[in-house]
Design a protein around this motif. Structure first.
Motif, PDB file in Angstrom:
ATOM      1  N   ASP A  55       0.849  -1.195   0.000  1.00 29.54           N
ATOM      2  CA  ASP A  55       0.000   0.000   0.000  1.00 29.54           C
ATOM      3  C   ASP A  55       0.884   1.245   0.000  1.00 29.54           C
ATOM      4  O   ASP A  55       2.052   1.203   0.373  1.00 29.54           O
ATOM      5  CB  ASP A  55      -0.897   0.026   1.238  1.00 29.54           C
ATOM      6  N   GLY A  56       0.324   2.343  -0.368  1.00 26.47           N
ATOM      7  CA  GLY A  56       1.074   3.597  -0.346  1.00 26.47           C
ATOM      8  C   GLY A  56       1.154   4.208  -1.727  1.00 26.47           C
ATOM      9  O   GLY A  56       0.370   3.898  -2.634  1.00 26.47           O
ATOM     10  N   CYS A  57       2.124   5.093  -1.907  1.00 26.01           N
ATOM     11  CA  CYS A  57       2.224   5.865  -3.148  1.00 26.01           C
ATOM     12  C   CYS A  57       2.865   5.091  -4.294  1.00 26.01           C
ATOM     13  O   CYS A  57       2.559   5.351  -5.459  1.00 26.01           O
ATOM     14  CB  CYS A  57       3.018   7.147  -2.895  1.00 26.01           C
ATOM     15  N   THR A  58       3.772   4.156  -3.989  1.00 23.09           N
ATOM     16  CA  THR A  58       4.511   3.490  -5.061  1.00 23.09           C
ATOM     17  C   THR A  58       3.598   2.862  -6.117  1.00 23.09           C
ATOM     18  O   THR A  58       3.784   3.113  -7.312  1.00 23.09           O
ATOM     19  CB  THR A  58       5.473   2.447  -4.489  1.00 23.09           C
ATOM     20  N   PRO A  59       2.605   2.043  -5.751  1.00 24.42           N
ATOM     21  CA  PRO A  59       1.792   1.425  -6.810  1.00 24.42           C
ATOM     22  C   PRO A  59       0.939   2.415  -7.592  1.00 24.42           C
ATOM     23  O   PRO A  59       0.434   2.072  -8.671  1.00 24.42           O
ATOM     24  CB  PRO A  59       0.910   0.430  -6.047  1.00 24.42           C
ATOM     25  N   LEU A  60       0.802   3.642  -7.092  1.00 22.44           N
ATOM     26  CA  LEU A  60       0.016   4.661  -7.795  1.00 22.44           C
ATOM     27  C   LEU A  60       0.855   5.466  -8.779  1.00 22.44           C
ATOM     28  O   LEU A  60       0.303   6.247  -9.559  1.00 22.44           O
ATOM     29  CB  LEU A  60      -0.622   5.618  -6.783  1.00 22.44           C
ATOM     30  N   ALA A  61       2.174   5.300  -8.734  1.00 26.24           N
ATOM     31  CA  ALA A  61       3.073   6.142  -9.524  1.00 26.24           C
ATOM     32  C   ALA A  61       2.895   5.867 -11.013  1.00 26.24           C
ATOM     33  O   ALA A  61       3.169   4.764 -11.497  1.00 26.24           O
ATOM     34  CB  ALA A  61       4.515   5.909  -9.102  1.00 26.24           C
ATOM     35  N   GLN A  62       2.452   6.884 -11.765  1.00 23.64           N
ATOM     36  CA  GLN A  62       2.308   6.755 -13.209  1.00 23.64           C
ATOM     37  C   GLN A  62       3.613   7.081 -13.914  1.00 23.64           C
ATOM     38  O   GLN A  62       3.909   6.533 -14.978  1.00 23.64           O
ATOM     39  CB  GLN A  62       1.209   7.699 -13.698  1.00 23.64           C
ATOM     40  N   GLY A  63       4.356   8.014 -13.342  1.00 27.27           N
ATOM     41  CA  GLY A  63       5.637   8.383 -13.918  1.00 27.27           C
ATOM     42  C   GLY A  63       6.619   7.234 -13.815  1.00 27.27           C
ATOM     43  O   GLY A  63       6.328   6.181 -13.242  1.00 27.27           O
ATOM     44  N   GLY A  64       7.790   7.423 -14.344  1.00 29.82           N
ATOM     45  CA  GLY A  64       8.748   6.335 -14.400  1.00 29.82           C
ATOM     46  C   GLY A  64       9.934   6.510 -13.496  1.00 29.82           C
ATOM     47  O   GLY A  64       9.868   7.173 -12.466  1.00 29.82           O
ATOM     48  N   VAL A  65      11.042   5.902 -13.910  1.00 31.05           N
ATOM     49  CA  VAL A  65      12.295   5.954 -13.166  1.00 31.05           C
ATOM     50  C   VAL A  65      13.329   6.612 -14.064  1.00 31.05           C
ATOM     51  O   VAL A  65      13.655   6.093 -15.137  1.00 31.05           O
ATOM     52  CB  VAL A  65      12.767   4.541 -12.758  1.00 31.05           C
TER      53      VAL A  65
END
Length: 497
Positions: free
Chosen positions: A36-46
């Motif tokens: 849970d948290g922000c990581t799985p919501l990240a649309q941008g990349g690396v």
């Protein structure tokens, strides 16, 4: 040694895996479910894959430029030097970054990057792909996982951390540990409008403050410019503008060029303020125009965004869509060195909870996932090293503000509204003083927390007070911290339609 990692985003999972692979006993404690948290919501990349005309040095230069001169060059150097290894590690753990037909990694460009150096997975589902891969690796290991575990406090023995106190199913539970790695994320729930999930309540920062750890740069809150202004907040990735989408007002004019020569690809704080001002002037949200990209390209490159916009009755392939700013990322946090050490021996911090010095006054797009991976690995590697003292940055103290003798009734919605109006995108001296007076009154009148919600509210109050205080102390506007001339001005609020 026993290592407790609090949090399960990219930073925490990376730290846990590296610590486990180094032979430590690792316990992951996470407030919700694993991942849970922000990581799985990240649309941008690396960010961090460099083409023939690009380099780590140019990535560092772009990062320093975005940070408005307040980034730590040593931290930025560590970030870009380790980028290749961390991206290769993610690939080895099963992250399927997008590739061209000939097998090369597809590189995207986002705002304030001079080159295309960002890898994505699933178009706009990079964070979800990373989260799945890291969770899979954790579950295949013998790392102990404790879900539904809220961080109540850090336990200390003298000046050293000795474990964590958790709230699990309404009962307090202690875990003794030789090292604690905070990876609890940011505090987006401070604000009425945010891209962050409900669990982003600043628990780790608040616990660090209570334990006496140094915290810095909380005044630098990044507001993402383009959040869908229809229904619940939903981020429309900056990569959409990187692919050529534009921001237009009611007259169809690309108004951001009035503020910055890079227009829609200017740093986020510049774009967000320009968007908020123009929307306030015209009395309606501005619009993101991606129609030139075409329906086929939008579905292929941004499948998640395309699906959500259509679910909300919008056809962004044929008409511009309304967007508004929302609180997105906290550049400040618990002060660390280049290996995640804090000012409390045995306590590390990685990811958004940490102030590594990488972001300075404004985060460069797609550096956050990279920062989590790089500094999560560095913190784990430092577990076997002797503790090195960590210096706390010197700061100007905020002017003293007395608590409001008759504050409005406290509630989370009231707190979020106060922060949005007075400690948001556009700030004034009067507004910051008003906010600080109310926050200090609420803190003085709030009883000790018992439930999860009460602990979260207590954490938000503590972090809000520290944020408002830091914003009042920093008189000069810089980066994401913008001070208007002293007058009664609240941050424009764009109502959803």
């Amino acid at each position: 040694m026993t290592v407790v990692v609090v949090g399960s985003g990219i930073a925490g999972l990376t730290a846990a895996l590296h610590a486990h692979e180094s032979g430590h006993r690792v316990v992951i404690a996470t407030k919700g479910r694993l991942g849970d948290g922000c990581t799985p919501l990240a649309q941008g990349g690396v960010a961090g894959v460099y083409g023939p005309d690009d380099s780590a040095e140019q990535h560092a230069a772009d990062t320093l430029d975005a940070g408005a001169g307040l980034s730590d060059p040593r931290a930025v150097e560590a970030l870009v030097e380790d980028a290749g290894a961390r991206i290769a590690e993610l690939i080895a753990r099963g992250v399927a970054f997008d590739r061209s037909p000939d097998g090369r990694l597809l590189l995207g460009r986002e705002a304030a990057h001079r080159h295309a150096r960002i890898v994505h997975a699933g178009g706009d589902a990079t964070g979800a792909a990373i989260s799945r891969a890291l969770i899979g690796a954790v579950r295949e290991s013998d790392i102990e996982i404790r879900e539904g575990a809220l961080l109540v406090d850090l336990m200390l023995s003298g000046e050293r951390v000795r474990g964590v106190r958790l709230l699990v199913d309404g009962a307090v539970s202690d875990i003794d540990a030789e090292a604690v790695i905070l990876a609890t994320g940011g505090a987006g729930q401070l604000y009425a409008h945010t891209t962050n999930p409900a669990g982003a309540t600043g628990d780790g920062i608040a616990a660090a403050l209570r334990a006496g750890a140094a915290v810095c740069d909380l005044e630098f809150v990044q507001f993402h410019p383009t959040v869908l202004a229809v229904g619940d907040p939903f981020l429309v990735s900056e990569a959409v503008r990187g692919e050529g989408a534009t921001l237009i007002d009611d007259d169809g004019r690309r108004f951001v060029f009035d503020t910055h020569p890079d227009g829609e690809l200017a740093p986020r704080d510049v774009v967000a303020r320009a968007l908020a001002r123009r929307a306030a002037e015209q009395g309606s949200p501005v619009r993101l125009d991606a129609t030139a990209l075409g329906a086929e390209a939008l579905v292929r490159r941004f499948p998640t965004i395309d699906a959500v916009t259509r679910q909300r009755g919008l056809d962004w392939a044929h008409e511009p869509i309304p967007v508004t700013p929302a609180a997105h990322y906290l550049m400040g946090g618990v002060v660390t060195d280049l290996d995640g050490r804090t000012t409390i021996p045995g306590l590390f911090a990685v990811g958004e909870v940490a102030r590594t010095g990488v972001h300075g006054a404004n985060r460069l797009a797609s550096n956050s996932l990279l920062e989590g991976a790089v500094f999560g690995a560095r913190a784990a590697a430092a577990l076997n090293e002797s503790w090195r003292p960590v210096a706390s940055p010197s700061r100007v103290a905020a002017p003293d503000v007395a608590p409001d003798p008759r504050p409005a009734p406290f509630g989370r919605a009231a707190l979020q509204r106060l922060m949005w109006d007075d400690v948001g995108l556009l700030r004034t001296d009067d507004g910051l003083r008003r906010a600080l007076a109310a926050l200090r009154a609420w803190i003085a009148r709030t009883p000790p927390p018992q439930t999860v919600a009460e602990h979260e509210d207590a954490s938000l109050l503590r972090v809000a007070e520290a944020t408002a205080s830091a914003a009042l102390a920093r008189v000069e506007p810089i980066g994401a911290h913008y001070r208007e001339p002293a007058r009664d001005l609240a941050t424009p609020v764009l109502e959803t339609v």
